[in-house]
Every structure is written in structure tokens, then in C-alpha cells.
Design a protein around this motif. Sequence first.
Motif, PDB file in Angstrom:
ATOM      1  N   ILE A 145      50.977  36.455  47.026  1.00 41.23           N
ATOM      2  CA  ILE A 145      49.620  36.184  47.525  1.00 41.23           C
ATOM      3  C   ILE A 145      48.645  37.211  46.952  1.00 41.23           C
ATOM      4  O   ILE A 145      47.550  36.861  46.474  1.00 41.23           O
ATOM      5  CB  ILE A 145      49.603  36.184  49.068  1.00 41.23           C
ATOM      6  CG1 ILE A 145      50.333  34.949  49.596  1.00 41.23           C
ATOM      7  CG2 ILE A 145      48.177  36.232  49.597  1.00 41.23           C
ATOM      8  CD1 ILE A 145      50.581  34.976  51.092  1.00 41.23           C
ATOM      9  N   ALA A 146      49.023  38.493  46.967  1.00 37.70           N
ATOM     10  CA  ALA A 146      48.146  39.540  46.435  1.00 37.70           C
ATOM     11  C   ALA A 146      47.935  39.357  44.937  1.00 37.70           C
ATOM     12  O   ALA A 146      46.808  39.510  44.433  1.00 37.70           O
ATOM     13  CB  ALA A 146      48.751  40.913  46.732  1.00 37.70           C
ATOM     14  N   SER A 147      48.999  39.011  44.212  1.00 35.67           N
ATOM     15  CA  SER A 147      48.881  38.791  42.771  1.00 35.67           C
ATOM     16  C   SER A 147      47.972  37.599  42.474  1.00 35.67           C
ATOM     17  O   SER A 147      47.164  37.646  41.536  1.00 35.67           O
ATOM     18  CB  SER A 147      50.274  38.555  42.197  1.00 35.67           C
ATOM     19  OG  SER A 147      50.194  38.136  40.873  1.00 35.67           O
ATOM     20  N   ALA A 148      48.081  36.551  43.246  1.00 38.19           N
ATOM     21  CA  ALA A 148      47.234  35.367  43.039  1.00 38.19           C
ATOM     22  C   ALA A 148      45.768  35.689  43.323  1.00 38.19           C
ATOM     23  O   ALA A 148      44.869  35.209  42.609  1.00 38.19           O
ATOM     24  CB  ALA A 148      47.704  34.228  43.928  1.00 38.19           C
ATOM     25  N   LYS A 149      45.509  36.500  44.335  1.00 42.96           N
ATOM     26  CA  LYS A 149      44.114  36.869  44.632  1.00 42.96           C
ATOM     27  C   LYS A 149      43.514  37.688  43.493  1.00 42.96           C
ATOM     28  O   LYS A 149      42.344  37.513  43.141  1.00 42.96           O
ATOM     29  CB  LYS A 149      44.043  37.638  45.947  1.00 42.96           C
ATOM     30  CG  LYS A 149      44.207  36.741  47.155  1.00 42.96           C
ATOM     31  CD  LYS A 149      44.012  37.503  48.444  1.00 42.96           C
ATOM     32  CE  LYS A 149      44.123  36.546  49.623  1.00 42.96           C
ATOM     33  NZ  LYS A 149      43.846  37.213  50.897  1.00 42.96           N
ATOM     34  N   ARG A 150      44.318  38.606  42.921  1.00 42.59           N
ATOM     35  CA  ARG A 150      43.823  39.388  41.775  1.00 42.59           C
ATOM     36  C   ARG A 150      43.566  38.484  40.569  1.00 42.59           C
ATOM     37  O   ARG A 150      42.609  38.687  39.830  1.00 42.59           O
ATOM     38  CB  ARG A 150      44.819  40.486  41.411  1.00 42.59           C
ATOM     39  CG  ARG A 150      44.656  41.703  42.267  1.00 42.59           C
ATOM     40  CD  ARG A 150      45.453  42.877  41.739  1.00 42.59           C
ATOM     41  NE  ARG A 150      46.381  43.245  42.800  1.00 42.59           N
ATOM     42  CZ  ARG A 150      47.696  43.282  42.699  1.00 42.59           C
ATOM     43  NH1 ARG A 150      48.273  42.989  41.567  1.00 42.59           N
ATOM     44  NH2 ARG A 150      48.445  43.597  43.715  1.00 42.59           N
ATOM     45  N   SER A 202      43.911  31.174  35.715  1.00 42.84           N
ATOM     46  CA  SER A 202      44.649  30.135  36.428  1.00 42.84           C
ATOM     47  C   SER A 202      45.736  29.606  35.501  1.00 42.84           C
ATOM     48  O   SER A 202      45.722  29.866  34.298  1.00 42.84           O
ATOM     49  CB  SER A 202      43.722  29.002  36.867  1.00 42.84           C
ATOM     50  OG  SER A 202      43.241  28.311  35.738  1.00 42.84           O
ATOM     51  N   VAL A 245      42.658  35.354  40.658  1.00 42.62           N
ATOM     52  CA  VAL A 245      41.432  34.594  40.919  1.00 42.62           C
ATOM     53  C   VAL A 245      40.211  35.455  40.620  1.00 42.62           C
ATOM     54  O   VAL A 245      39.217  34.975  40.066  1.00 42.62           O
ATOM     55  CB  VAL A 245      41.422  34.090  42.385  1.00 42.62           C
ATOM     56  CG1 VAL A 245      40.043  33.599  42.795  1.00 42.62           C
ATOM     57  CG2 VAL A 245      42.444  33.000  42.566  1.00 42.62           C
ATOM     58  N   GLU A 246      40.276  36.744  40.947  1.00 46.09           N
ATOM     59  CA  GLU A 246      39.153  37.642  40.656  1.00 46.09           C
ATOM     60  C   GLU A 246      38.925  37.764  39.147  1.00 46.09           C
ATOM     61  O   GLU A 246      37.792  37.945  38.699  1.00 46.09           O
ATOM     62  CB  GLU A 246      39.419  39.025  41.260  1.00 46.09           C
ATOM     63  CG  GLU A 246      39.335  39.054  42.771  1.00 46.09           C
ATOM     64  CD  GLU A 246      39.784  40.389  43.353  1.00 46.09           C
ATOM     65  OE1 GLU A 246      40.172  41.296  42.577  1.00 46.09           O
ATOM     66  OE2 GLU A 246      39.760  40.519  44.584  1.00 46.09           O
TER      67      GLU A 246
END
Length: 162
Positions: free
Chosen positions: A125-130, A137, A132-133
Motif C-alpha cells: 500500500i505504501a509503495s503504491a501511494k509513492r 502506473s 501514484v505521487e
Amino acid sequence: MLAAAESLLRLCPGRIVCAPRAPREAAQLPIALLRRRGLPRYSSGGAPCGSGPQGPAGKVHRVPAEHKPSQFDKKILLWTGRFKAMEDIPPRIPPEMIDAARNKARVKACYIMIGLTIIACFAVIASAKRAVERHESLTSWNLAKKAKWREEAALAAQAKAK
């Protein structure tokens, strides 16, 4: 017939005790035919026939220590808290103790895997949020990779044409 005779009889060394409604021909079979070689014979009390004294209620007591633990079993016994040190483990222990320790170790291992799975979920989840920033994708990665392949294919075609 031998399998049926074994299910109707309780085998003990030197004697045959028939079940309540056992056929008479089963009792007349020689003991050597009815015994399996190399396997322990247990009575209905759960202990090998003739292995221990009978108590006042007629129960047969089990031999307390009949299994030699391997090094892995010793590590499991230590990890589950049965013994404090490797020197404390006796040379022979009851199989029920090893089974209980293995079950406890199995449960501990499952809890550890559950915890690691939850930690991995939070890491993803943390990796996906980074990502997205950074405006990354999977779709943009695939498009970039295919564009690179097309370039390499075009360069290979030009080199082949020369």
C-alpha cells in the motif's frame, strides 16, 4: 478373512481374547497368522498388551517415555517452551509431548505468517501511494516497455537492411 478376524479380536502376546460376538473360527486361528510382525499391539486401554501394571479399575497404563527425539524435535521442544535448555531434554520422551509441541509450533508459525502477510500488505500500500505521487502506473510502464521494444525492433530491421 484375516482382516475380519483381526477386527474381531484383541491380540496380546500368547493369548487371544474374542470380541463379544466374534465367530468361533476366528478364535481357532493360530496366533502367528493373526499378528502383524514389527507393529506394536495395543489393547483397548491404549497401551501395548502386557506393557505395564493394571490399576484398580483394570486400566492398562501407558509406558511414559518411548520416543527418542531428533534434533529437530528438540528444537521444537525448546521453541515451544517445553524445556529451557537443550540439556534439559531427556533421551526418551512421550510421543504425546512431541505431538503437542509440534501442534503448538505449527500454530506459532501460522501466526508469524499471518503477521508477515499483514506487514507485506501495508508495504505494498505504501509503495503504491509513492508510485501514484510520481505519476507511475502499470499502464504507463507497459506503454513505455512496448515503445522501447518497437524502437529496438526498428533498429534491428535497419541493421538487417544494411
